[in-house]
Design a protein around this motif. Sequence first.
Motif, PDB file in Angstrom:
ATOM      1  N   PHE A   1     -12.694  -3.057  22.270  1.00 26.87           N
ATOM      2  CA  PHE A   1     -14.132  -3.305  22.323  1.00 26.87           C
ATOM      3  C   PHE A   1     -14.671  -2.626  23.567  1.00 26.87           C
ATOM      4  O   PHE A   1     -14.309  -2.985  24.689  1.00 26.87           O
TER       5      PHE A   1
ATOM      6  N   THR B   1     -13.393  -2.783  17.273  1.00 26.19           N
ATOM      7  CA  THR B   1     -12.794  -1.761  16.421  1.00 26.19           C
ATOM      8  C   THR B   1     -11.355  -2.214  16.180  1.00 26.19           C
ATOM      9  O   THR B   1     -10.569  -2.305  17.130  1.00 26.19           O
TER      10      THR B   1
ATOM     11  N   VAL C   1     -16.800  -7.886  16.024  1.00 24.70           N
ATOM     12  CA  VAL C   1     -17.457  -6.599  16.288  1.00 24.70           C
ATOM     13  C   VAL C   1     -16.533  -5.556  16.917  1.00 24.70           C
ATOM     14  O   VAL C   1     -16.949  -4.429  17.173  1.00 24.70           O
TER      15      VAL C   1
ATOM     16  N   ARG D   1     -23.293  -2.804  18.509  1.00 26.66           N
ATOM     17  CA  ARG D   1     -22.864  -3.815  17.537  1.00 26.66           C
ATOM     18  C   ARG D   1     -23.257  -5.238  17.919  1.00 26.66           C
ATOM     19  O   ARG D   1     -23.199  -6.132  17.081  1.00 26.66           O
TER      20      ARG D   1
ATOM     21  N   LYS E   1     -20.026   0.918  24.376  1.00 21.81           N
ATOM     22  CA  LYS E   1     -20.859   1.399  23.267  1.00 21.81           C
ATOM     23  C   LYS E   1     -20.892   0.359  22.145  1.00 21.81           C
ATOM     24  O   LYS E   1     -21.943   0.114  21.541  1.00 21.81           O
ATOM     25  N   ASP E   2     -19.740  -0.272  21.885  1.00 21.07           N
ATOM     26  CA  ASP E   2     -19.678  -1.336  20.876  1.00 21.07           C
ATOM     27  C   ASP E   2     -20.593  -2.492  21.263  1.00 21.07           C
ATOM     28  O   ASP E   2     -21.312  -3.048  20.420  1.00 21.07           O
TER      29      ASP E   2
END
Length: 168
Positions: A70, A96, A94, A78, A73-74
Amino acid sequence: NQAAALQALLGPLLSQAFSGQSSPTLRTILAGKPSTIVSPRTTLQETGTMMAEARKAALVVENGALVGIFGFKDMMSRAIAKELPLDFTPVSTVMTPNPEAVSPDTTVIEALQIMHDNKFLTLPVCESNGNVIGIVDVMDCVYASGGAEGWRSIFSSAMECDDVTDAA
């Protein structure tokens, strides 16, 4: 491959700069550095606070195994942009999932190539048995390669080398 070509090109200069070692490994640059590790149930608020303090993306680890990553940008795209309740949303919703990880024996140059090729800003580092070692980002690798000053001196010394051709 490009990493091998880059290593061949820069290897002698890096070897000189690093006193004989061509390029440090990720194990070397992660030694003694804490990682931002959270569980899948950790809230986005807690995760974000840890990330801000460490200035690192978070590795999501469950039962000792890497299950996600995580990044900043996430968090922005997100969580914040979607106005998720940070105090109640687990990072697992949320993150990746199942990110690509590299060996701690990967060199800094190889890590930079992997990040470039895959458009990654960060790379999880895990042993072959799955043990999580830590996380590196592009700047970690740049600094481990001598930082801005180190690169400047490497290229300056390269420009001072005589271009001697064998005219036999």
